[in-house]
Write an enzyme that holds these catalytic residues in place. Structure first.
Site, PDB file in Angstrom:
ATOM      1  N   GLU A  28       4.604   7.225   2.246  1.00  0.00           N
ATOM      2  CA  GLU A  28       5.449   6.041   2.402  1.00  0.00           C
ATOM      3  C   GLU A  28       4.876   4.897   1.579  1.00  0.00           C
ATOM      4  O   GLU A  28       3.746   4.956   1.099  1.00  0.00           O
ATOM      5  CB  GLU A  28       5.511   5.619   3.875  1.00  0.00           C
ATOM      6  CG  GLU A  28       4.168   5.201   4.442  1.00  0.00           C
ATOM      7  CD  GLU A  28       4.232   4.835   5.921  1.00  0.00           C
ATOM      8  OE1 GLU A  28       5.359   4.791   6.466  1.00  0.00           O
ATOM      9  OE2 GLU A  28       3.177   4.591   6.518  1.00  0.00           O
ATOM     10  N   SER A  84      -2.623  -3.189   6.063  1.00  0.00           N
ATOM     11  CA  SER A  84      -3.926  -3.523   6.644  1.00  0.00           C
ATOM     12  C   SER A  84      -5.071  -2.770   5.990  1.00  0.00           C
ATOM     13  O   SER A  84      -4.881  -1.906   5.145  1.00  0.00           O
ATOM     14  CB  SER A  84      -3.909  -3.232   8.142  1.00  0.00           C
ATOM     15  OG  SER A  84      -3.577  -1.874   8.356  1.00  0.00           O
ATOM     16  N   ARG A  88       0.864  -1.190   0.000  1.00  0.00           N
ATOM     17  CA  ARG A  88       0.000   0.000   0.000  1.00  0.00           C
ATOM     18  C   ARG A  88       0.895   1.233   0.000  1.00  0.00           C
ATOM     19  O   ARG A  88       1.772   1.370   0.844  1.00  0.00           O
ATOM     20  CB  ARG A  88      -0.923   0.028   1.220  1.00  0.00           C
ATOM     21  CG  ARG A  88      -2.049   1.073   1.076  1.00  0.00           C
ATOM     22  CD  ARG A  88      -2.875   1.219   2.347  1.00  0.00           C
ATOM     23  NE  ARG A  88      -2.120   1.862   3.398  1.00  0.00           N
ATOM     24  CZ  ARG A  88      -1.932   1.348   4.618  1.00  0.00           C
ATOM     25  NH1 ARG A  88      -2.433   0.172   4.925  1.00  0.00           N
ATOM     26  NH2 ARG A  88      -1.222   2.003   5.520  1.00  0.00           N
ATOM     27  N   LYS A 142      11.969   3.428   5.635  1.00  0.00           N
ATOM     28  CA  LYS A 142      12.024   4.865   5.339  1.00  0.00           C
ATOM     29  C   LYS A 142      13.360   5.258   4.713  1.00  0.00           C
ATOM     30  O   LYS A 142      13.419   6.120   3.839  1.00  0.00           O
ATOM     31  CB  LYS A 142      11.799   5.675   6.630  1.00  0.00           C
ATOM     32  CG  LYS A 142      10.559   5.286   7.421  1.00  0.00           C
ATOM     33  CD  LYS A 142       9.291   5.538   6.646  1.00  0.00           C
ATOM     34  CE  LYS A 142       8.052   5.300   7.514  1.00  0.00           C
ATOM     35  NZ  LYS A 142       7.905   3.902   7.980  1.00  0.00           N
ATOM     36  N   ARG A 176      -8.141   7.425   5.021  1.00  0.00           N
ATOM     37  CA  ARG A 176      -8.195   7.638   6.466  1.00  0.00           C
ATOM     38  C   ARG A 176      -8.274   9.136   6.741  1.00  0.00           C
ATOM     39  O   ARG A 176      -7.614   9.932   6.071  1.00  0.00           O
ATOM     40  CB  ARG A 176      -6.958   7.043   7.142  1.00  0.00           C
ATOM     41  CG  ARG A 176      -6.984   5.532   7.223  1.00  0.00           C
ATOM     42  CD  ARG A 176      -5.639   4.986   7.647  1.00  0.00           C
ATOM     43  NE  ARG A 176      -4.625   5.226   6.622  1.00  0.00           N
ATOM     44  CZ  ARG A 176      -3.330   4.935   6.767  1.00  0.00           C
ATOM     45  NH1 ARG A 176      -2.905   4.422   7.909  1.00  0.00           N
ATOM     46  NH2 ARG A 176      -2.471   5.164   5.803  1.00  0.00           N
ATOM     47  N   GLU A 180       7.183   1.014  11.496  1.00  0.00           N
ATOM     48  CA  GLU A 180       5.857   0.931  10.915  1.00  0.00           C
ATOM     49  C   GLU A 180       4.833   0.960  12.046  1.00  0.00           C
ATOM     50  O   GLU A 180       5.146   0.690  13.197  1.00  0.00           O
ATOM     51  CB  GLU A 180       5.695  -0.370  10.115  1.00  0.00           C
ATOM     52  CG  GLU A 180       6.718  -0.549   9.003  1.00  0.00           C
ATOM     53  CD  GLU A 180       6.587   0.474   7.913  1.00  0.00           C
ATOM     54  OE1 GLU A 180       5.487   1.009   7.718  1.00  0.00           O
ATOM     55  OE2 GLU A 180       7.606   0.759   7.246  1.00  0.00           O
ATOM     56  N   GLY A 181       3.583   1.284  11.685  1.00  0.00           N
ATOM     57  CA  GLY A 181       2.501   1.163  12.657  1.00  0.00           C
ATOM     58  C   GLY A 181       1.988   2.464  13.222  1.00  0.00           C
ATOM     59  O   GLY A 181       1.036   2.487  13.974  1.00  0.00           O
ATOM     60  N   LYS A 224      11.482  10.926  10.684  1.00  0.00           N
ATOM     61  CA  LYS A 224      10.908   9.586  10.683  1.00  0.00           C
ATOM     62  C   LYS A 224      11.968   8.537  11.011  1.00  0.00           C
ATOM     63  O   LYS A 224      13.019   8.486  10.370  1.00  0.00           O
ATOM     64  CB  LYS A 224      10.304   9.265   9.307  1.00  0.00           C
ATOM     65  CG  LYS A 224       9.075  10.081   8.952  1.00  0.00           C
ATOM     66  CD  LYS A 224       8.469   9.586   7.657  1.00  0.00           C
ATOM     67  CE  LYS A 224       7.129  10.234   7.378  1.00  0.00           C
ATOM     68  NZ  LYS A 224       6.482   9.659   6.172  1.00  0.00           N
ATOM     69  N   ASN A 240       4.130   0.841   2.143  1.00  0.00           N
ATOM     70  CA  ASN A 240       4.020  -0.231   3.125  1.00  0.00           C
ATOM     71  C   ASN A 240       4.187  -1.568   2.418  1.00  0.00           C
ATOM     72  O   ASN A 240       3.392  -1.905   1.527  1.00  0.00           O
ATOM     73  CB  ASN A 240       2.662  -0.188   3.816  1.00  0.00           C
ATOM     74  CG  ASN A 240       2.423   1.127   4.545  1.00  0.00           C
ATOM     75  OD1 ASN A 240       2.864   1.322   5.665  1.00  0.00           O
ATOM     76  ND2 ASN A 240       1.733   2.048   3.882  1.00  0.00           N
TER      77      ASN A 240
END
Length: 572
Positions: free
Chosen positions: A243, A250, A227, A407, A548, A465-466, A461, A245
């Site tokens: 970024e 998810s 993603r 990153k 989102r 992740e997360g 950064k 992923n």
């Protein structure tokens, strides 16, 4: 007005949105109630922005476009007052915020909002738009216990169709780019060499990668479920990448549900709102992810083999994962769920490279854990990761795909002439470079000085992740000054990125049955599915989207920082 707008931009807390609190490490992930259909039925919505309508052969394929049940026509809403479970909570907002809306939410009738809130909550309950309620002790371990609707926006966010198409067209290019970067072990090791010295987590990942290089381990079947996340910069009107992923991408399940929820509401209320349901693009992310996984399983060529989903010991967002597993069943693929610790205890590697877990052959390993240091509390978890990597099972992602999504690699790819090392097509290179925001290493003294002078224009950064890991605002300045003073190599653990300022719009945000009205910003994620068998590309597709949305300022109106919701698009 300029002064106020600048203040508002500084209040935009995060350039990457998470559905959890800023300190929470888990990726969010959820089960869908399905309806059987004996007849083939045609959808009025396309799977992709450029696709024609498709025929649905199974109820699983049809479910995302199931004819909407108009709950309000039952007369239920006319018998309810202002429900506590669906009340609209007005939020304090600042004057001078630039908003860009297809609909003036300030003018929407309060009774109409109450009806939409009620219908949305019923729809979410019936269709499985749910997560585990953290206040219920067993909700992260036992399916069906302590469910609550996932946080979502009541109405879709406006987004230019041209930029949506641009993001969709980038997906296959980034899929190919990740694959080619993953094959260059020297590039990965050298690019992350300084980071390895100061970041124990990245160091352990690189150690596993190095062992695979020493063994000359080849991944003949390479599966990527990615993603790429973007924001639309308000000032430049440019689509800029946040970024990529490459592990545990998810929301492929819930994002489809939110798109359908919004179409449902607009079919019934669109005329009164002045909105057209057909401008909410269809979303087939989980279907295509399941198809890619099933094709990888088929290529493994063992009908008895299983798909292993690597999970956390407690997962309040398990239902997205279960839906993907249920779709695998339509391809006669069986899945099992294990933690890293369980894999260490039950796993076995046969001499020919076959991976057994609990005595069962594993064809595909799909990671929904393993992306954060907290997933490796002991050596047991690291042994499990190495065991899987040494096996002949298809890893999604492999250790090289995982590292390609860090990153630091993103920042290295943004350097002049680096993309040309991996991509041949000049047009593709130009498209990718166009979407890159400013990215710099912390050994770039010129940009570090600029960031110290204007920290609100930058984000720091780490290789994590997360969500909840980035550094913003005055913290950027303080951290850079500390690193400069210390004179250590700790700066190699971070990259510096241009701050992206998306447009701010008024939004209805649903959480815990309460509708909050506040100014918000949004982030677009485009899924990509990639499957390659040696030199042959079997699948390279854009595979749906995720939107989102979160409040534009931290702690405004009592809403906690990090309050984000699932959303969908309204193309303009």
């Amino acid at each position: 007005m300029r002064k106020k707008l600048k203040w508002v931009k500084m209040g935009v807390r995060y350039s990457s949105l998470s559905l959890c609190s800023p300190t929470h490490q888990n990726h969010q992930s959820f089960r869908l109630a399905t309806f059987t259909c004996d007849t083939k039925q045609k959808s009025i919505f396309s799977f992709y922005p450029t696709d024609k309508d498709r025929i649905f052969n199974t109820h699983y394929r049809r479910v995302s476009f199931f004819p909407i049940t108009q709950f309000s026509i039952c007369g239920l809403h006319s018998r309810i007052g202002n429900l506590k479970c669906g009340r609209v909570k007005e939020m304090e907002t600042r004057q001078g915020i630039a908003t860009k809306e297809a609909l003036d939410l300030q003018s929407v009738d309060q009774d109409l909002v109450q009806k939409m809130v009620y219908d949305a909550l019923v729809w979410s309950s019936l269709h499985g738009l749910v997560v585990g309620d953290r206040s219920v002790q067993r909700s992260g371990k036992v399916p069906g216990v302590g469910l609550v609707h996932a946080p979502f926006a009541l109405l879709p966010v406006s987004f230019p169709e041209s930029h949506f198409r641009e993001a969709c067209e980038l997906a296959p290019i980034f899929n190919e780019l990740v694959d080619r970067v993953s094959l260059d072990g020297k590039f990965l090791q050298e690019s992350l060499s300084r980071t390895k010295k100061v970041d124990p987590f990245t160091s352990r990942l690189l150690d596993i990668h190095s062992k695979m290089l020493e063994l000359n381990k080849k991944e003949d079947i390479r599966l990527g479920l990615h993603r790429s996340d973007y924001m639309l910069d308000e000032q430049t009107k440019s689509l800029l990448q946040i970024e990529v992923n490459t592990i545990s991408s998810s929301f492929s399940g819930l994002s489809c549900l939110v798109s359908e929820l919004h179409r449902s509401l607009l079919i019934h209320y669109g005329e009164r709102l002045g909105l057209d349901s057909k401008k909410v693009p269809g979303n087939s992310a989980v279907i295509q992810f399941a198809e890619a996984m099933a094709k990888a399983w088929t290529e493994y060529n063992n009908a008895r083999a299983l798909v292993l989903v690597v999970v956390q010991s407690e997962e309040h967002n398990m239902y997205d994962q279960h839906w993907l597993s249920s779709l695998n069943n339509t391809h006669n693929v069986t899945t099992i769920r294990k933690t890293l610790a369980e894999i260490d205890a039950e796993g076995e590697l046969l001499p020919d490279g076959t991976l057994l877990v609990g005595g069962q052959v594993i064809a595909v390993v799909y990671f929904r854990a393993g992306y954060a240091p907290t997933d490796y509390p002991s050596e047991s978890e690291w042994r499990a990761r190495l065991l899987m990597e040494q096996s002949s099972a298809v890893k999604c992602p492999s250790i090289s795909y995982h590292l390609a999504g860090t990153k630091k690699i993103q920042q290295e790819l943004a350097k002049p002439n680096v993309l040309e090392r991996f991509l041949d097509n000049k047009e593709d290179i130009a498209k990718v470079r166009k979407c890159f925001a400013g990215l710099w290493s912390l050994d770039d003294s010129e940009n570090v000085s600029k960031a110290i002078e204007n920290p609100e224009l930058y984000v720091m950064k780490p290789q994590r992740e997360g969500g909840g890991n980035n550094i913003y605002g005055e913290d950027v300045k303080e951290t850079l000054l500390r690193l400069k003073k210390d004179g250590t190599d700790e700066d190699a653990a971070y990259i510096l990125m241009q701050r992206i300022f998306p447009s701010v719009s008024l939004t209805f945000l649903m959480r815990d049955g309460i509708c909050h009205k506040d100014h918000a910003i949004s982030e677009l994620g485009i899924y990509g599915a990639y499957l390659r068998i040696k030199e042959k590309v079997i699948m390279n597709e854009q595979s749906g989207y995720l939107m989102r949305t979160k409040v534009a300022s931290s702690n405004e109106g009592g809403v906690a920082a990090g309050f984000a919701v699932l959303d969908s698009l309204y193309l303009t």
